[in-house]
Design a protein around this motif. Structure first.
Motif, PDB file in Angstrom:
ATOM      1  N   VAL A 108      31.160  40.700  -2.212  1.00 38.85           N
ATOM      2  CA  VAL A 108      32.073  41.665  -2.830  1.00 38.85           C
ATOM      3  C   VAL A 108      31.859  43.030  -2.193  1.00 38.85           C
ATOM      4  O   VAL A 108      30.724  43.490  -2.044  1.00 38.85           O
ATOM      5  CB  VAL A 108      31.844  41.756  -4.352  1.00 38.85           C
ATOM      6  N   ARG A 109      32.962  43.684  -1.829  1.00 34.91           N
ATOM      7  CA  ARG A 109      32.903  45.024  -1.251  1.00 34.91           C
ATOM      8  C   ARG A 109      33.795  45.959  -2.068  1.00 34.91           C
ATOM      9  O   ARG A 109      34.998  45.697  -2.244  1.00 34.91           O
ATOM     10  CB  ARG A 109      33.380  45.011   0.201  1.00 34.91           C
ATOM     11  N   ALA A 110      33.212  47.059  -2.565  1.00 38.92           N
ATOM     12  CA  ALA A 110      33.966  48.149  -3.187  1.00 38.92           C
ATOM     13  C   ALA A 110      33.873  49.346  -2.253  1.00 38.92           C
ATOM     14  O   ALA A 110      32.793  49.664  -1.743  1.00 38.92           O
ATOM     15  CB  ALA A 110      33.391  48.487  -4.561  1.00 38.92           C
ATOM     16  N   PHE A 111      34.980  50.033  -2.028  1.00 35.24           N
ATOM     17  CA  PHE A 111      34.997  51.061  -0.995  1.00 35.24           C
ATOM     18  C   PHE A 111      36.023  52.137  -1.310  1.00 35.24           C
ATOM     19  O   PHE A 111      36.958  51.954  -2.098  1.00 35.24           O
ATOM     20  CB  PHE A 111      35.322  50.440   0.366  1.00 35.24           C
ATOM     21  N   ALA A 112      35.856  53.277  -0.656  1.00 32.08           N
ATOM     22  CA  ALA A 112      36.820  54.368  -0.657  1.00 32.08           C
ATOM     23  C   ALA A 112      36.740  55.016   0.721  1.00 32.08           C
ATOM     24  O   ALA A 112      35.641  55.363   1.181  1.00 32.08           O
ATOM     25  CB  ALA A 112      36.521  55.383  -1.755  1.00 32.08           C
ATOM     26  N   ALA A 113      37.884  55.184   1.400  1.00 29.87           N
ATOM     27  CA  ALA A 113      37.844  55.628   2.791  1.00 29.87           C
ATOM     28  C   ALA A 113      39.170  56.263   3.206  1.00 29.87           C
ATOM     29  O   ALA A 113      40.191  56.129   2.515  1.00 29.87           O
ATOM     30  CB  ALA A 113      37.534  54.443   3.705  1.00 29.87           C
ATOM     31  N   ARG A 114      39.128  56.929   4.357  1.00 35.18           N
ATOM     32  CA  ARG A 114      40.315  57.459   5.021  1.00 35.18           C
ATOM     33  C   ARG A 114      40.385  56.880   6.429  1.00 35.18           C
ATOM     34  O   ARG A 114      39.351  56.758   7.104  1.00 35.18           O
ATOM     35  CB  ARG A 114      40.270  58.986   5.106  1.00 35.18           C
ATOM     36  N   PRO A 115      41.583  56.526   6.915  1.00 39.62           N
ATOM     37  CA  PRO A 115      41.682  56.034   8.291  1.00 39.62           C
ATOM     38  C   PRO A 115      41.386  57.151   9.284  1.00 39.62           C
ATOM     39  O   PRO A 115      41.656  58.324   9.018  1.00 39.62           O
ATOM     40  CB  PRO A 115      43.146  55.574   8.394  1.00 39.62           C
ATOM     41  N   VAL A 116      40.812  56.779  10.415  1.00 38.10           N
ATOM     42  CA  VAL A 116      40.479  57.745  11.453  1.00 38.10           C
ATOM     43  C   VAL A 116      41.676  57.914  12.383  1.00 38.10           C
ATOM     44  O   VAL A 116      42.262  56.934  12.855  1.00 38.10           O
ATOM     45  CB  VAL A 116      39.245  57.287  12.242  1.00 38.10           C
ATOM     46  N   LEU A 117      42.050  59.162  12.642  1.00 34.78           N
ATOM     47  CA  LEU A 117      43.134  59.472  13.569  1.00 34.78           C
ATOM     48  C   LEU A 117      42.629  59.367  15.000  1.00 34.78           C
ATOM     49  O   LEU A 117      41.635  60.002  15.372  1.00 34.78           O
ATOM     50  CB  LEU A 117      43.665  60.883  13.312  1.00 34.78           C
ATOM     51  N   THR A 118      43.303  58.555  15.813  1.00 38.90           N
ATOM     52  CA  THR A 118      42.945  58.418  17.220  1.00 38.90           C
ATOM     53  C   THR A 118      43.626  59.520  18.017  1.00 38.90           C
ATOM     54  O   THR A 118      44.855  59.607  18.044  1.00 38.90           O
ATOM     55  CB  THR A 118      43.375  57.043  17.753  1.00 38.90           C
ATOM     56  N   ARG A 119      42.833  60.374  18.669  1.00 38.13           N
ATOM     57  CA  ARG A 119      43.352  61.479  19.474  1.00 38.13           C
ATOM     58  C   ARG A 119      42.915  61.302  20.918  1.00 38.13           C
ATOM     59  O   ARG A 119      41.871  60.731  21.201  1.00 38.13           O
ATOM     60  CB  ARG A 119      42.861  62.814  18.924  1.00 38.13           C
ATOM     61  N   ALA A 120      43.728  61.823  21.845  1.00 37.15           N
ATOM     62  CA  ALA A 120      43.539  61.527  23.264  1.00 37.15           C
ATOM     63  C   ALA A 120      42.312  62.187  23.865  1.00 37.15           C
ATOM     64  O   ALA A 120      41.729  61.662  24.812  1.00 37.15           O
ATOM     65  CB  ALA A 120      44.789  61.938  24.050  1.00 37.15           C
ATOM     66  N   ALA A 121      41.900  63.346  23.368  1.00 38.92           N
ATOM     67  CA  ALA A 121      40.773  64.060  23.959  1.00 38.92           C
ATOM     68  C   ALA A 121      39.447  63.471  23.475  1.00 38.92           C
ATOM     69  O   ALA A 121      39.407  62.557  22.653  1.00 38.92           O
ATOM     70  CB  ALA A 121      40.861  65.543  23.633  1.00 38.92           C
ATOM     71  N   ALA A 122      38.348  64.017  23.996  1.00 39.63           N
ATOM     72  CA  ALA A 122      37.018  63.544  23.625  1.00 39.63           C
ATOM     73  C   ALA A 122      36.508  64.277  22.391  1.00 39.63           C
ATOM     74  O   ALA A 122      36.798  65.458  22.183  1.00 39.63           O
ATOM     75  CB  ALA A 122      36.046  63.737  24.788  1.00 39.63           C
ATOM     76  N   TRP A 123      35.768  63.554  21.548  1.00 37.62           N
ATOM     77  CA  TRP A 123      35.087  64.107  20.378  1.00 37.62           C
ATOM     78  C   TRP A 123      36.042  64.859  19.451  1.00 37.62           C
ATOM     79  O   TRP A 123      35.714  65.913  18.934  1.00 37.62           O
ATOM     80  CB  TRP A 123      33.953  65.034  20.812  1.00 37.62           C
TER      81      TRP A 123
END
Length: 452
Positions: free
Chosen positions: A193-208
């Motif tokens: 069983v997994r309970a979670f809360a999260a936000r998706p990560v935005l993929t951006r073209a530059a580094a870091w």
């Protein structure tokens, strides 16, 4: 030349650990599920290389890497109306990770990624390019809980539930999907069983520069039975402050309840999943559903162990756009290639029926031919891409017939470190898609994965 150098270097590393444990094979979705603790034994260190670097009595560091080269070609590059012309491009993904275990109850996992795309016509997809950045970075704290194990996880992490129909790592895209958040994971004898809360990560073209998307949030509970036949039960909450439907933008909040059942009995196999969605978009109530089903029969006594399969899905669309309710199903963070490697269609306002034939001449070699017939569930709703962008407008034609997709796919697991995949696909538009000026599409893909 630089790509060839990366390929040769990783191939050498793979060869150096060919005698290692099978835990690092392509059978696992996540690299953090690899377990090389057995290689810490004194007699195994000579062949373990960097898979187990012990320090202290119960702590060790494990290093690993992945390289994927994926070539895609499509003619024409777009299904909807637009300039014709062949589009061929190379997607390159490099991942490297370090997995630090501090005794039996603490752990830190870090994975860096670099993603590049070359020679694509027009603007690249958001997932094509990403300079060196954190793909994952989390810490685990574990403890015993009854007869099981409870793990608290905090940080950037990948998640994939079930068949990936709602939450997936998006592996076929160049940049895999990850989330910033926290999770509590309980592993017991009968249930995980997994309970979670999260936000998706935005993929951006530059580094870091990849950050969590502050306009979206995902939370919920996912429970998976560990005994066959397997049952999965889940609740997923979803918030999108900038959602778009029918040309309108507003806040969307959805509550998704569902169950999945998978079983194998003798030569038969089955996978059935049902999902319902409630919530609000602007001032409209959300009432949507999705039903997925697939199964097959395998003749194990025949050469190639042929499997005759059938997939049938019915996914809700908006039947009454002006009635103050929204009936379009939202597949959330689903895999984009459930209906084909070309990734044209989203699991929204869609009915499909897809017979298939699979042969496995050897355990490591698979070929599958499938032919999918596609319709709109509602003639008042559009046909959508995986980003829930209308592919063909709802009013293009009264017909429900979208078209057909024929796909030939193959995979060869050369060994536990090398995987080769390929696919050929043809989409033929029917009445509705043709009325929206859609064209037929040919698509080809070949990929090489190396895993260390």
């Amino acid at each position: 030349m630089r790509t060839i150098g990366h390929l040769a270097a990783l191939a050498a590393l793979c060869a150096a650990t060919a005698a290692g444990a099978a835990a690092g094979s392509f059978g696992k979705t996540f690299r953090y599920d690899d377990d090389f603790s057995a290689l810490c034994a004194p007699g195994a260190r000579a062949s373990a290389a960097a898979k187990c670097l012990p320090f202290g009595r119960t702590s060790y560091l494990s290093l690993g890497a992945d390289l994927r080269l994926r070539e895609e070609a499509a003619d024409p590059p777009r299904v909807v109306a637009g300039p014709a012309g062949r589009d061929a491009y190379l997607l390159r993904r490099i991942l490297a990770h370090a997995d630090l275990h501090l005794g039996a109850h603490a752990r830190a996992f870090v994975q860096l990624g670099n993603h590049q795309a070359r020679t694509r016509n027009g603007a690249p997809k958001a997932t094509d390019r990403d300079g060196t950045d954190l793909s994952q970075a989390f810490v685990d704290l574990s403890m015993r809980a009854g007869g099981g194990r409870l793990t608290w996880r905090l940080g950037r992490q990948e998640m994939n539930f079930g068949a990936g129909r709602l939450v997936s790592v998006r592996n076929t895209a160049n940049a895999r999907r990850s989330f910033d958040g926290a999770a509590a994971i309980l592993e017991s004898g009968a249930w995980d069983v997994r309970a979670f809360a999260a936000r998706p990560v935005l993929t951006r073209a530059a580094a870091w520069d990849d950050i969590g998307d502050q306009s979206q949030a995902l939370w919920g509970v996912y429970a998976r039975g560990t005994r066959a036949p397997a049952l999965e039960l889940y609740y997923l909450g979803f918030l999108d402050r900038r959602a778009r439907f029918a040309g309108l933008t507003g806040e969307e909040q959805r509550h998704t309840l569902g169950a999945r059942w998978t079983a194998t009995r003798g030569a038969w196999d089955a996978d059935v999943e049902g999902t319902g969605q409630l919530g609000r978009f602007r001032d409209a109530d959300i009432r949507a559903f999705a039903l997925y089903g697939q199964g097959g029969y395998t003749w194990r006594g025949l050469p190639g162990s042929p499997r005759l399969g059938l997939r049938a899905d019915a996914i809700g669309g908006d039947r009454h756009p002006r009635a103050g309710a929204l009936g379009t199903f939202n597949p959330l963070y689903a895999t984009g290639t459930y209906f084909g490697q070309n990734g044209l269609f989203a699991a929204a306002n869609l009915i499909d029926l897809a017979p298939s034939l699979r042969v496995t001449p050897r355990r490591d070699l698979m070929l599958e031919l499938s032919h999918a017939l596609l319709w709109r569930y509602s003639a008042r709703d559009a046909s959508y891409t995986p980003a829930l962008t209308p592919l063909v407008a709802a009013d293009a034609a009264p017909s429900r017939r979208i078209g057909t997709q024929t796909q030939l796919a193959g995979s060869w697991r050369v060994d536990r470190h090398v995987l080769i995949e390929t696919a050929l696909l043809h989409f033929a538009p029917a009445a509705f898609a043709r009325a929206g000026r859609a064209r037929s599409q040919n698509f080809a893909m070949a990929s090489l994965d190396l895993r260390y």
